[in-house]
Design an enzyme around this catalytic site. Structure first.
Site, PDB file in Angstrom:
ATOM      1  N   LYS A  23       7.886  -4.724   0.209  1.00 60.00           N
ATOM      2  CA  LYS A  23       7.679  -4.013  -1.054  1.00 60.00           C
ATOM      3  C   LYS A  23       8.585  -4.666  -2.095  1.00 60.00           C
ATOM      4  O   LYS A  23       9.814  -4.632  -1.968  1.00 60.00           O
ATOM      5  CB  LYS A  23       8.022  -2.542  -0.890  1.00 60.00           C
TER       6      LYS A  23
ATOM      7  N   LYS B 200      15.257  -1.088  -9.104  1.00 59.58           N
ATOM      8  CA  LYS B 200      15.337  -0.825  -7.660  1.00 59.58           C
ATOM      9  C   LYS B 200      15.638  -2.103  -6.887  1.00 59.58           C
ATOM     10  O   LYS B 200      15.310  -2.221  -5.702  1.00 59.58           O
ATOM     11  CB  LYS B 200      14.026  -0.170  -7.182  1.00 59.58           C
TER      12      LYS B 200
ATOM     13  N   GLU C  64      11.496  -9.142   6.657  1.00 65.18           N
ATOM     14  CA  GLU C  64      11.325  -7.681   6.633  1.00 65.18           C
ATOM     15  C   GLU C  64      10.155  -7.258   7.524  1.00 65.18           C
ATOM     16  O   GLU C  64      10.216  -6.247   8.215  1.00 65.18           O
ATOM     17  CB  GLU C  64      11.078  -7.192   5.203  1.00 65.18           C
TER      18      GLU C  64
ATOM     19  N   LYS D  19       3.153  -5.069  -0.816  1.00 67.29           N
ATOM     20  CA  LYS D  19       2.930  -4.318  -2.056  1.00 67.29           C
ATOM     21  C   LYS D  19       3.759  -4.918  -3.181  1.00 67.29           C
ATOM     22  O   LYS D  19       4.950  -5.162  -2.957  1.00 67.29           O
ATOM     23  CB  LYS D  19       3.358  -2.874  -1.794  1.00 67.29           C
TER      24      LYS D  19
ATOM     25  N   TYR E  73      -6.675   2.490  -6.032  1.00 66.37           N
ATOM     26  CA  TYR E  73      -7.161   3.602  -6.856  1.00 66.37           C
ATOM     27  C   TYR E  73      -8.645   3.440  -7.172  1.00 66.37           C
ATOM     28  O   TYR E  73      -9.254   4.328  -7.744  1.00 66.37           O
ATOM     29  CB  TYR E  73      -6.324   3.714  -8.138  1.00 66.37           C
TER      30      TYR E  73
HETATM   31  C1  PBG Z   1       8.007   4.887  -4.224  1.00 63.89           C
HETATM   32  C2  PBG Z   1       6.626   4.401  -4.395  1.00 63.89           C
HETATM   33  C3  PBG Z   1       6.209   3.670  -5.511  1.00 63.89           C
HETATM   34  C4  PBG Z   1       4.858   3.419  -5.324  1.00 63.89           C
HETATM   35  C5  PBG Z   1       4.459   3.996  -4.108  1.00 63.89           C
HETATM   36  N1  PBG Z   1       5.602   4.604  -3.530  1.00 63.89           N
HETATM   37  C6  PBG Z   1       6.910   3.278  -6.748  1.00 63.89           C
HETATM   38  C7  PBG Z   1       8.279   2.784  -6.776  1.00 63.89           C
HETATM   39  O1  PBG Z   1       8.753   2.119  -5.853  1.00 63.89           O
HETATM   40  O2  PBG Z   1       8.923   3.081  -7.785  1.00 63.89           O
HETATM   41  C8  PBG Z   1       4.040   2.659  -6.305  1.00 63.89           C
HETATM   42  C9  PBG Z   1       2.589   2.714  -6.189  1.00 63.89           C
HETATM   43  C10 PBG Z   1       1.864   2.235  -7.380  1.00 63.89           C
HETATM   44  O3  PBG Z   1       2.422   1.673  -8.343  1.00 63.89           O
HETATM   45  O4  PBG Z   1       0.648   2.414  -7.360  1.00 63.89           O
HETATM   46  N2  PBG Z   1       8.504   5.123  -3.007  1.00 63.89           N
END
Ligand code: PBG
Length: 338
Positions: free
Chosen positions: A204, A230, A246, A261, A326
């Protein structure tokens, strides 16, 4: 150019593109609703669905409408949903206590969906950002500049056990803390949740493409403040080897599925993981990827459905077995126009 000009070619690849029926025969990648997971947002109360401004056609759904949406998705051939709670500010605190509320919004939503659409695969996120006032995925250090790893993992493991207890099929740790997959696996197994799978957000990235999602769940920084940073836990977008590392760690800790992601900007990572693990690979086409296609289409600069299909096909071609998107409902409805 003269009429007689002829190339001496043994290969003319265009022969197989000459008609739709021939193109169909040689098509290498197929996008099917069965590959898709629909992320859905749930809100408390019995009001109307609330539109998410930065995500056209996406709504925050009260539980009753959420259940109806889940049933329709399932009937359309979408096998799974990923549920995200949008909590009122009054329920949030510094440490995300509401994540462990056994009668919290998300758990009530899961119970309802589980009961009404039993065959649907229900996935929930394991991270604290929907529950914390600051919007970070875990508990902050005293000076508020970082997320504490182990104390956060302790909460996440409890959260996973709660979710498994109401019948969630897969928990999806999206926090990027070290060791969380192993801790969650151990906690689930201890609590008798051996059949609950772990869909690990393994790679991620600290991405700019999460903006609309943070609007949707209300985890964005307050107006006027810079976007949430983050980077002490999410991956550096520059790093490919670290992303694989990871993935391997999550596999060794017991993950059932590895996820990358965002999806579109990280096709190389999807491809790399696909080649180096036998686990299924998932990809999350995130809110910003969705919003940018819609925004361009609204201006008439892109054709929505063609861009939608191409963006998803690319993710599958790169090696993803399943895609969170989505667009799931839209694709499953077979819409060629939105
Ligand atoms: C947070 C989380 C995020 C998304 C899914 N779970 C956002 C983030 O890390 O701030 C993002 C999903 C998206 O942008 O569609 N745990």
């Amino acid at each position: 150019m003269s009429e007689e000009f002829k190339l001496e070619l043994t290969s003319r690849p265009r022969r197989l593109r000459a008609a739709a029926s021939r193109r169909a025969l040689v098509e290498e990648t197929l996008l099917s609703p069965a590959d898709l997971i629909a992320p859905l947002f749930v809100v408390d109360g019995a009001g109307k669905p609330e539109a998410v401004e930065s995500m056209p056609c996406v709504f925050r759904l009260p539980v009753e409408q959420l259940v109806a949406e889940c049933r329709e998705l399932y009937e359309l051939g979408v096998p799974a949903v990923a549920l995200f709670p949008c909590l009122e500010a009054s329920v949030k605190d510094e440490v995300g206590s509401a994540a462990l509320d056994g009668n919290g919004l998300l758990l009530r939503a899961v119970r309802a969906v589980r009961h009404e659409v039993p065959e649907l695969t229900v996935i929930t996120d394991i991270a604290l950002d929907p529950y914390t006032t600051h919007g970070h995925d875990g508990i902050l250090t005293a000076d508020g500049t970082d997320v504490v790893n182990d104390a956060t993992v302790e909460v996440l493991a409890k959260m996973a056990v709660l979710h498994a207890g109401v019948g969630v099929d897969m928990v999806a740790p999206s926090d990027m803390m070290d060791g969380r997959v192993g801790a969650i696996r151990a906690a689930l197994d201890d609590a008798g949740g051996t059949s609950t799978a772990i869909l690990a957000y393994s790679a991620k990235f600290a991405s700019a493409y999460y903006g609309p999602f943070r609007d949707a769940v209300g985890s964005a920084a307050a107006a006027g403040k810079p976007p949430l940073d983050k980077r002490t836990y999410q991956l550096n977008p520059a790093n490919r080897r670290e992303a694989l590392r990871e993935g391997f760690l999550d596999e060794s800790e017991g993950a059932d599925i590895l996820m990358v992601k965002p999806a579109g900007p990280y096709l190389d990572i999807i491809r790399d993981l696909r080649g180096q693990t036998d686990l299924p690979v998932a990809a999350y086409q995130v809110s910003g990827e969705y919003a940018q296609i819609h925004a361009a289409a609204e201006r008439g600069w892109l054709d929505l459905c063609s861009a939608r299909d191409e963006s998803l096909l690319a993710v599958k071609r790169a090696g993803a077995d399943m895609i969170l998107t989505y667009f799931a409902r839209n694709v499953a409805e077979g819409r060629s126009r939105a």
